[in-house]
Design a protein around this motif. Structure first.
Motif, PDB file in Angstrom:
ATOM      1  N   VAL A 197      50.325  10.728  46.954  1.00  0.00           N
ATOM      2  CA  VAL A 197      50.996   9.770  46.336  1.00  0.00           C
ATOM      3  C   VAL A 197      51.770   9.455  44.873  1.00  0.00           C
ATOM      4  N   ARG A 198      51.184  10.715  43.728  1.00  0.00           N
ATOM      5  CA  ARG A 198      51.762   9.699  42.437  1.00  0.00           C
ATOM      6  C   ARG A 198      52.276  11.011  42.268  1.00  0.00           C
ATOM      7  N   ARG A 199      52.035  12.319  43.195  1.00  0.00           N
ATOM      8  CA  ARG A 199      52.372  13.584  42.765  1.00  0.00           C
ATOM      9  C   ARG A 199      53.995  13.700  43.444  1.00  0.00           C
ATOM     10  N   ALA A 200      53.800  12.692  44.529  1.00  0.00           N
ATOM     11  CA  ALA A 200      54.954  13.006  45.418  1.00  0.00           C
ATOM     12  C   ALA A 200      56.196  12.083  44.964  1.00  0.00           C
ATOM     13  N   LEU A 201      55.610  11.171  43.889  1.00  0.00           N
ATOM     14  CA  LEU A 201      56.533   9.885  43.175  1.00  0.00           C
ATOM     15  C   LEU A 201      57.090  10.938  42.379  1.00  0.00           C
ATOM     16  N   MET A 202      56.448  11.493  41.742  1.00  0.00           N
ATOM     17  CA  MET A 202      57.158  12.915  40.384  1.00  0.00           C
ATOM     18  C   MET A 202      57.404  13.334  40.716  1.00  0.00           C
ATOM     19  N   THR A 203      56.987  14.151  42.131  1.00  0.00           N
ATOM     20  CA  THR A 203      58.674  15.304  42.471  1.00  0.00           C
ATOM     21  C   THR A 203      59.634  13.827  42.709  1.00  0.00           C
ATOM     22  N   LEU A 204      59.608  12.882  43.248  1.00  0.00           N
ATOM     23  CA  LEU A 204      60.732  11.778  43.635  1.00  0.00           C
ATOM     24  C   LEU A 204      61.641  11.579  42.145  1.00  0.00           C
ATOM     25  N   SER A 205      60.883  11.371  41.237  1.00  0.00           N
ATOM     26  CA  SER A 205      61.476  10.908  39.670  1.00  0.00           C
ATOM     27  C   SER A 205      61.876  11.789  39.074  1.00  0.00           C
ATOM     28  N   MET A 206      61.184  13.309  39.344  1.00  0.00           N
ATOM     29  CA  MET A 206      62.049  15.128  38.820  1.00  0.00           C
ATOM     30  C   MET A 206      63.727  14.694  39.764  1.00  0.00           C
ATOM     31  N   SER A 207      63.436  14.938  41.008  1.00  0.00           N
ATOM     32  CA  SER A 207      64.399  14.922  41.887  1.00  0.00           C
ATOM     33  C   SER A 207      65.918  13.896  41.151  1.00  0.00           C
ATOM     34  N   ILE A 208      65.648  12.518  40.598  1.00  0.00           N
ATOM     35  CA  ILE A 208      66.369  11.378  40.388  1.00  0.00           C
ATOM     36  C   ILE A 208      66.731  12.507  38.864  1.00  0.00           C
ATOM     37  N   ALA A 209      65.655  12.839  38.316  1.00  0.00           N
ATOM     38  CA  ALA A 209      66.775  12.872  36.735  1.00  0.00           C
ATOM     39  C   ALA A 209      67.594  14.157  37.480  1.00  0.00           C
ATOM     40  N   SER A 210      66.821  15.561  38.115  1.00  0.00           N
ATOM     41  CA  SER A 210      67.809  16.545  38.211  1.00  0.00           C
ATOM     42  C   SER A 210      69.446  16.004  38.822  1.00  0.00           C
ATOM     43  N   PHE A 211      69.510  15.235  39.477  1.00  0.00           N
ATOM     44  CA  PHE A 211      70.351  14.060  40.341  1.00  0.00           C
ATOM     45  C   PHE A 211      71.726  13.683  38.922  1.00  0.00           C
ATOM     46  N   ALA A 212      70.966  13.107  38.176  1.00  0.00           N
ATOM     47  CA  ALA A 212      71.361  13.136  37.174  1.00  0.00           C
ATOM     48  C   ALA A 212      71.934  13.717  35.791  1.00  0.00           C
ATOM     49  N   TRP A 213      71.107  15.167  35.880  1.00  0.00           N
ATOM     50  CA  TRP A 213      71.817  16.224  34.931  1.00  0.00           C
ATOM     51  C   TRP A 213      72.184  16.694  35.711  1.00  0.00           C
ATOM     52  N   CYS A 214      73.075  17.352  36.780  1.00  0.00           N
ATOM     53  CA  CYS A 214      73.761  17.966  37.256  1.00  0.00           C
ATOM     54  C   CYS A 214      75.580  16.072  37.457  1.00  0.00           C
ATOM     55  N   LEU A 215      74.905  15.405  37.834  1.00  0.00           N
ATOM     56  CA  LEU A 215      76.398  14.637  37.281  1.00  0.00           C
ATOM     57  C   LEU A 215      77.022  14.671  36.600  1.00  0.00           C
ATOM     58  N   LEU A 216      75.751  14.616  34.873  1.00  0.00           N
ATOM     59  CA  LEU A 216      76.168  14.580  34.117  1.00  0.00           C
ATOM     60  C   LEU A 216      77.035  16.286  33.426  1.00  0.00           C
ATOM     61  N   ALA A 217      76.522  17.052  34.170  1.00  0.00           N
ATOM     62  CA  ALA A 217      77.225  18.818  33.971  1.00  0.00           C
ATOM     63  C   ALA A 217      78.555  18.479  35.101  1.00  0.00           C
ATOM     64  N   ILE A 218      78.437  18.213  35.464  1.00  0.00           N
ATOM     65  CA  ILE A 218      79.776  18.678  36.285  1.00  0.00           C
ATOM     66  C   ILE A 218      80.917  16.911  35.983  1.00  0.00           C
ATOM     67  N   GLY A 219      80.103  16.091  35.075  1.00  0.00           N
ATOM     68  CA  GLY A 219      81.185  15.440  34.106  1.00  0.00           C
ATOM     69  C   GLY A 219      82.442  15.585  32.689  1.00  0.00           C
ATOM     70  N   TYR A 220      80.859  16.566  32.362  1.00  0.00           N
ATOM     71  CA  TYR A 220      81.489  17.783  31.406  1.00  0.00           C
ATOM     72  C   TYR A 220      82.285  18.387  31.663  1.00  0.00           C
ATOM     73  N   LEU A 221      82.143  18.939  32.920  1.00  0.00           N
ATOM     74  CA  LEU A 221      83.024  20.110  33.152  1.00  0.00           C
ATOM     75  C   LEU A 221      84.177  19.406  33.214  1.00  0.00           C
ATOM     76  N   LEU A 222      84.505  18.412  34.096  1.00  0.00           N
ATOM     77  CA  LEU A 222      85.888  17.415  34.553  1.00  0.00           C
ATOM     78  C   LEU A 222      85.989  17.127  33.241  1.00  0.00           C
ATOM     79  N   ARG A 223      85.958  16.893  32.124  1.00  0.00           N
ATOM     80  CA  ARG A 223      86.159  15.768  30.973  1.00  0.00           C
ATOM     81  C   ARG A 223      87.760  16.211  30.710  1.00  0.00           C
ATOM     82  N   GLN A 224      88.769  17.279  31.044  1.00  0.00           N
ATOM     83  CA  GLN A 224      89.827  16.881  31.220  1.00  0.00           C
ATOM     84  C   GLN A 224      90.824  15.985  32.285  1.00  0.00           C
ATOM     85  N   HIS A 225      89.858  15.425  33.159  1.00  0.00           N
ATOM     86  CA  HIS A 225      90.171  14.652  34.265  1.00  0.00           C
ATOM     87  C   HIS A 225      90.025  13.118  33.740  1.00  0.00           C
TER      88      HIS A 225
END
Length: 194
Positions: free
Chosen positions: A44-72
């Motif tokens: 269960v701990r490993r599953a929650l860790m994977t979930l946390s890592m997935s959420i962190a990766s998703f947040a980073w993807c939003l930041l990366a896309i936001g950075y690429l779209l900084r002109q908009h």
């Protein structure tokens, strides 16, 4: 379960969109239970860790896309606010469930894990001036063309202020993004310590 929370049975009249939350509740009950079945608790701990890592990766993807779209302006601010908000909520979750700050201050972790915590903490601290300056930029209007001499001076003053805000916003934002990217890369060193 020992925690006192009762998770409804799967056949009950619970709306389907609540199922992930119910799964999370049942995982928390397993973690809080007093049973000696450590293999289930570890899974269960490993599953929650994977979930946390997935959420962190998703947040980073939003930041990366936001950075690429900084002109908009609208897309940039929406994506960055979402990514930063998710990141801050994840840090709060980790603190409440795993006492992450106390674990980090104990210096019992390996070097790569300490680098992850340091970079992620730096990014978190840099989010606040970035957000403040970003909101200030959104509140200032781009200068418009006016005819009167006093209006031109005001316009030049406002443009100068806006350029200064923008320059500092970019410095803080790029530093935060670099720190967050390093934190993300070193995040996978935490896999050993769920």
């Amino acid at each position: 379960a020992a925690s006192g929370c009762r998770v409804p049975a799967s056949g009950s009249n619970v709306p389907h969109f609540l199922n992930p939350f119910l799964s999370l509740l049942s995982c928390c009950e397993i973690l809080n239970s007093r049973s000696n079945n450590s293999s289930i608790r570890r899974a269960v701990r490993r599953a929650l860790m994977t979930l946390s890592m997935s959420i962190a990766s998703f947040a980073w993807c939003l930041l990366a896309i936001g950075y690429l779209l900084r002109q908009h302006r609208y897309a940039h601010s929406s994506l960055m606010l979402s990514g930063i908000g998710i990141d801050i909520c994840l840090v709060l979750y980790l603190q409440l469930t795993r006492r992450a700050v106390q674990k980090a201050l104990g210096f019992d972790l390996e070097l790569l894990q300490q680098i992850h915590i340091g970079c992620s903490t730096l990014a978190l601290l840099l989010y606040f001036p970035t957000l403040y300056l970003g909101v200030q930029l959104l509140r200032t209007k781009a200068p418009s063309v006016l005819c009167a001499d006093s209006a031109i001076l005001d316009m030049q003053s406002e443009a100068s202020r806006r350029m200064s805000l923008r320059r500092w916003h970019i410095r803080f934002a790029q530093s935060a993004f670099i720190a967050r990217t390093l934190g993300l890369l070193f995040m996978f060193s935490m896999w050993k310590n769920p």
